[in-house]
Design an enzyme around this catalytic site. Sequence first.
Site, PDB file in Angstrom:
ATOM      1  N   LYS A  24      49.433  33.649  45.505  1.00  0.00           N
ATOM      2  CA  LYS A  24      47.967  32.975  45.543  1.00  0.00           C
ATOM      3  C   LYS A  24      47.672  32.222  44.248  1.00  0.00           C
ATOM      4  O   LYS A  24      47.263  32.745  43.166  1.00  0.00           O
ATOM      5  CB  LYS A  24      46.880  34.039  45.726  1.00  0.00           C
ATOM      6  N   GLY A  63      45.549  36.829  34.534  1.00  0.00           N
ATOM      7  CA  GLY A  63      44.122  36.330  34.405  1.00  0.00           C
ATOM      8  C   GLY A  63      43.246  37.129  33.398  1.00  0.00           C
ATOM      9  O   GLY A  63      43.848  37.866  32.658  1.00  0.00           O
ATOM     10  N   SER A  64      41.853  37.318  33.912  1.00  0.00           N
ATOM     11  CA  SER A  64      41.206  38.271  33.078  1.00  0.00           C
ATOM     12  C   SER A  64      41.378  39.648  32.955  1.00  0.00           C
ATOM     13  O   SER A  64      41.612  40.083  34.078  1.00  0.00           O
ATOM     14  CB  SER A  64      39.701  37.673  33.353  1.00  0.00           C
ATOM     15  N   THR A  65      40.761  40.295  32.058  1.00  0.00           N
ATOM     16  CA  THR A  65      40.926  41.622  31.770  1.00  0.00           C
ATOM     17  C   THR A  65      40.107  42.384  32.737  1.00  0.00           C
ATOM     18  O   THR A  65      40.630  43.412  33.631  1.00  0.00           O
ATOM     19  CB  THR A  65      40.894  42.330  30.475  1.00  0.00           C
ATOM     20  N   GLU A  66      38.848  41.650  33.162  1.00  0.00           N
ATOM     21  CA  GLU A  66      37.941  42.155  34.019  1.00  0.00           C
ATOM     22  C   GLU A  66      38.546  42.336  35.460  1.00  0.00           C
ATOM     23  O   GLU A  66      38.681  43.350  36.143  1.00  0.00           O
ATOM     24  CB  GLU A  66      36.701  41.505  34.060  1.00  0.00           C
ATOM     25  N   GLU A 101      48.986  40.754  33.223  1.00  0.00           N
ATOM     26  CA  GLU A 101      49.086  39.706  31.848  1.00  0.00           C
ATOM     27  C   GLU A 101      47.590  39.290  31.777  1.00  0.00           C
ATOM     28  O   GLU A 101      47.355  38.477  32.604  1.00  0.00           O
ATOM     29  CB  GLU A 101      50.024  38.951  32.119  1.00  0.00           C
ATOM     30  N   GLU A 150      37.111  36.593  24.236  1.00  0.00           N
ATOM     31  CA  GLU A 150      37.979  35.570  24.521  1.00  0.00           C
ATOM     32  C   GLU A 150      37.148  34.262  24.968  1.00  0.00           C
ATOM     33  O   GLU A 150      36.354  34.559  25.940  1.00  0.00           O
ATOM     34  CB  GLU A 150      38.969  36.117  25.471  1.00  0.00           C
TER      35      GLU A 150
HETATM   36  P1  NAP Z   1      40.372  35.294  36.901  1.00  0.00           P
HETATM   37  O1  NAP Z   1      39.130  35.299  37.842  1.00  0.00           O
HETATM   38  O2  NAP Z   1      40.903  36.351  36.302  1.00  0.00           O
HETATM   39  O3  NAP Z   1      41.375  34.669  37.779  1.00  0.00           O
HETATM   40  C1  NAP Z   1      42.881  34.721  37.911  1.00  0.00           C
HETATM   41  C2  NAP Z   1      43.348  34.878  39.379  1.00  0.00           C
HETATM   42  O4  NAP Z   1      42.848  36.165  39.883  1.00  0.00           O
HETATM   43  C3  NAP Z   1      42.825  33.704  40.029  1.00  0.00           C
HETATM   44  O5  NAP Z   1      43.898  33.500  41.098  1.00  0.00           O
HETATM   45  C4  NAP Z   1      41.753  34.528  40.859  1.00  0.00           C
HETATM   46  O6  NAP Z   1      41.254  33.816  41.848  1.00  0.00           O
HETATM   47  C5  NAP Z   1      42.189  35.721  41.305  1.00  0.00           C
HETATM   48  N1  NAP Z   1      41.086  36.713  41.286  1.00  0.00           N
HETATM   49  C6  NAP Z   1      39.700  36.590  40.937  1.00  0.00           C
HETATM   50  N2  NAP Z   1      39.060  37.611  41.355  1.00  0.00           N
HETATM   51  C7  NAP Z   1      39.707  38.504  42.192  1.00  0.00           C
HETATM   52  C8  NAP Z   1      39.711  39.524  42.884  1.00  0.00           C
HETATM   53  N3  NAP Z   1      38.599  40.381  42.859  1.00  0.00           N
HETATM   54  N4  NAP Z   1      40.703  40.024  43.679  1.00  0.00           N
HETATM   55  C9  NAP Z   1      41.971  39.541  43.337  1.00  0.00           C
HETATM   56  N5  NAP Z   1      42.281  38.368  42.610  1.00  0.00           N
HETATM   57  C10 NAP Z   1      41.071  37.861  41.987  1.00  0.00           C
HETATM   58  O7  NAP Z   1      40.218  34.287  35.862  1.00  0.00           O
HETATM   59  P2  NAP Z   1      38.992  33.056  35.884  1.00  0.00           P
HETATM   60  O8  NAP Z   1      37.841  33.203  36.617  1.00  0.00           O
HETATM   61  O9  NAP Z   1      39.701  31.896  36.504  1.00  0.00           O
HETATM   62  O10 NAP Z   1      38.872  32.691  34.213  1.00  0.00           O
HETATM   63  C11 NAP Z   1      37.904  33.832  33.784  1.00  0.00           C
HETATM   64  C12 NAP Z   1      38.309  34.094  32.214  1.00  0.00           C
HETATM   65  O11 NAP Z   1      39.781  34.836  32.374  1.00  0.00           O
HETATM   66  C13 NAP Z   1      38.741  32.929  31.311  1.00  0.00           C
HETATM   67  O12 NAP Z   1      37.478  32.365  30.883  1.00  0.00           O
HETATM   68  C14 NAP Z   1      39.796  33.746  30.554  1.00  0.00           C
HETATM   69  O13 NAP Z   1      39.168  34.131  29.517  1.00  0.00           O
HETATM   70  C15 NAP Z   1      40.593  34.739  31.371  1.00  0.00           C
HETATM   71  N6  NAP Z   1      41.845  34.025  31.779  1.00  0.00           N
HETATM   72  C16 NAP Z   1      42.780  34.532  31.375  1.00  0.00           C
HETATM   73  C17 NAP Z   1      44.073  33.974  31.494  1.00  0.00           C
HETATM   74  C18 NAP Z   1      45.466  34.503  31.077  1.00  0.00           C
HETATM   75  O14 NAP Z   1      46.307  33.848  31.177  1.00  0.00           O
HETATM   76  N7  NAP Z   1      45.553  35.748  30.641  1.00  0.00           N
HETATM   77  C19 NAP Z   1      44.197  33.029  32.547  1.00  0.00           C
HETATM   78  C20 NAP Z   1      43.075  32.377  33.049  1.00  0.00           C
HETATM   79  C21 NAP Z   1      41.889  33.084  32.603  1.00  0.00           C
HETATM   80  P3  NAP Z   1      40.219  32.733  41.887  1.00  0.00           P
HETATM   81  O15 NAP Z   1      41.054  31.330  41.759  1.00  0.00           O
HETATM   82  O16 NAP Z   1      39.480  32.465  42.957  1.00  0.00           O
HETATM   83  O17 NAP Z   1      39.418  32.961  40.759  1.00  0.00           O
END
Ligand code: NAP
Length: 480
Positions: free
Chosen positions: A176, A229-232, A252, A383
């Site tokens: 995904k 993606g995000s820690t949350e 990661e 972050e």
């Molecule tokens: P994110 O929500 O953690 O997204 C990463 C991936 O997880 C996306 O494919 C996302 O789908 C998916 N996802 C989100 N909620 C999910 C759930 N409940 N169950 C399963 N998968 C889920 O990150 P973001 O909202 O794009 O960015 C938020 C923050 O995350 C950024 O500001 C940054 O601090 C951090 N981040 C970290 C990294 C890294 O490389 N470690 C990369 C990106 C962002 P969607 O596309 O629908 O959101």
Amino acid sequence: MKYQTKLLINNEWVNARSGKTFSVINPATELELAQVAEADAADVDVAVSGARRAFESGPWSRFSARERGRFLYRIADLLETHKSELAELETLNNGKPVSETLHADLPLSIETFRYYAGLADKIHGETLPVNGNYFNYTLREPTGVVAQIIPWNFPLLMAAWKLGPALAMGCTVVLKPAEQTPLSALRLGELLLEAGLPPGVVNILPGFGPTAGAALCKHMDVDKVAFTGSTEVGKRIMQMAAQSNLKRVSLELGGKAPNIVFADADLDAAVQGALKGIFFNQGEVCCAGSRLFLQEAIHDEFLDRLKTHAEKLVVGDPLDSRTQMGAQVSKEQFDKILGFIESGKREGATLVTGGAPAFSKGYFLKPTVFDSAKDDLTIYREEIFGPVVAATSFGSMEEIVPRANNTRYGLSAGVWTRDVKKVHQLARTIKAGTIWVNCYNCFDAASPFGGYKESGFGRELGQYAIELYSQVKSVWVSLD
Ligand code: NAP
Ligand code: MG
């Protein structure tokens, strides 16, 4: 450019069962690039059962390791053939400069597939000297059906990091991509078919995290989820895995890396390293050197030089080969970063440069540097994931270690010094998965990458990533 906009399930390009689509934007122009099929739980079910069939009984399950390797080589070659086109596509969808997609994202993606192509037939079990009259050996077996959920900051590269080792090991995949950036993964899907992908081995489902992503994490027939993606969200993924079938998890996650410059460092190199550490990819990098620790003696001079260079960075049209900083990926991310910039000002940090949008159209920000004597402000802790560095000063070696480690994250760190003793002391005492010494943001398919603490667990790249997609079976044979 014409874009692939459908779901890839069982080697067919299909609409979502619901018929829904969502809008994909070019963040440099704020204009729509495409409407893309929006997968949800119903599509996940079909894709997972296809991946299961492919894993248990499809042609893929009979591929030898060497054949899987040859398949991966073909993918790498096809990426190479279509390198400029893919670089442009990634730039259009993500907003990052084409100089970076062409010279970083694409070569690293190609190298990742090549590395795992070569590794595929070098993965093996062991024989073990057990007590008694037995022959004991281990088999290293593929984990099975793997869900891979990736972010938008390096869309194609993250797909490569995930697919390379999973396919080398013989797993099957439902990928995904992030909602903001599905286009390069879909184009990769077309190339996978061209490379001879057997049905069901890789399924690509653009869609949203809480629907498609969560359906994958809760699915009873998915054996493993690999997430960046995000820690949350990472924490939520672990919960979903625990509450469903205890699928394996690797994460990661975020970072807040210290980049530490000692007075004895090569300052020209360190200034370049600090710039690259935070402004590469518009700061949308999990290992960005976002906390800059400057030893007192050089603090003022270093910040002056950083400011001069930051103000010279070319921000602009990501498709222009001279551009050094492009657009943030989305309005949401742009607003979030501006919110952090406001908090920095409000909480009393000194704005050295930047701190505002660069243009009135597109999600462009100026390279931003803050300075403060205190490193407990919001911008020093959270972050930001944008082109915003939080600088501060430090006195001694004894002081820097606890301050550098004073974060819930532990993905990476930078150290700039000519003193070999300091180098190795810090390499041992900083709690992070990667330490860059007199360099920053170095990557190679052979070298592991991953987090300490809340930056996650599991190591991607190198031979370590094979651990993420395999499990070990112990076989006892009586010789009596
Ligand atoms: P994110 O929500 O953690 O997204 C990463 C991936 O997880 C996306 O494919 C996302 O789908 C998916 N996802 C989100 N909620 C999910 C759930 N409940 N169950 C399963 N998968 C889920 O990150 P973001 O909202 O794009 O960015 C938020 C923050 O995350 C950024 O500001 C940054 O601090 C951090 N981040 C970290 C990294 C890294 O490389 N470690 C990369 C990106 C962002 P969607 O596309 O629908 O959101
Ligand atoms: Mg999200």
